[in-house]
Design a protein around this motif. Structure first.
Motif, PDB file in Angstrom:
ATOM      1  N   ALA A 236      -9.077   3.293  -9.371  1.00 17.50           N
ATOM      2  CA  ALA A 236      -9.571   3.042  -8.015  1.00 17.50           C
ATOM      3  C   ALA A 236     -10.582   4.135  -7.682  1.00 17.50           C
ATOM      4  O   ALA A 236     -10.436   5.282  -8.110  1.00 17.50           O
ATOM      5  N   PRO A 237     -11.622   3.789  -6.940  1.00 17.44           N
ATOM      6  CA  PRO A 237     -12.610   4.813  -6.589  1.00 17.44           C
ATOM      7  C   PRO A 237     -11.977   5.885  -5.694  1.00 17.44           C
ATOM      8  O   PRO A 237     -11.109   5.595  -4.878  1.00 17.44           O
ATOM      9  N   ARG A 238     -12.386   7.104  -5.912  1.00 20.49           N
ATOM     10  CA  ARG A 238     -11.889   8.199  -5.074  1.00 20.49           C
ATOM     11  C   ARG A 238     -12.635   8.198  -3.748  1.00 20.49           C
ATOM     12  O   ARG A 238     -13.859   8.110  -3.723  1.00 20.49           O
TER      13      ARG A 238
END
Length: 103
Positions: free
Chosen positions: A9-11
């Motif tokens: 998941a994107p930070r």
């Protein structure tokens, strides 16, 4: 997808908003009993005012009924007010200071 696949998941970078603390002004009120020299001494000792500033603050309170001594954060303002009032009480004078929110 297979069982061993990893899903990334994107930070999301979050930065907390830090507010500046609210400021409180310390007010000195005039009375007819406390000697001017004592008021100046308290202003110098508690609020670290130099001689001319202490005189000016004292005279403003004397002429107008009250004067702003300094502006601090709430806890410092309340501590300074208590310290000044305790000195006056020890000396037997009704000297009055308060801390009010600055607008």
């Amino acid at each position: 997808m297979a069982e061993n696949d990893v899903v990334l998941a994107p930070r999301v970078k979050t930065t907390p908003k830090v507010e500046k603390p609210k400021l409180y002004k310390v007010l000195l009120f005039n009375d007819d009993y406390t000697p001017r020299e004592f008021v100046v001494m308290v202003l110098k000792y508690v609020f670290r005012a130099d001689g001319s500033s202490a005189e000016k603050i004292m005279l403003t309170a004397h002429m107008k009924g009250s004067s702003v001594v300094a502006v601090y954060t709430k806890d410092i303002a309340e501590t300074k007010v208590k310290e000044a009032m305790d000195l006056a009480k020890e000396a037997g004078f009704p000297l009055m200071f308060t801390a009010e929110p600055e607008e």
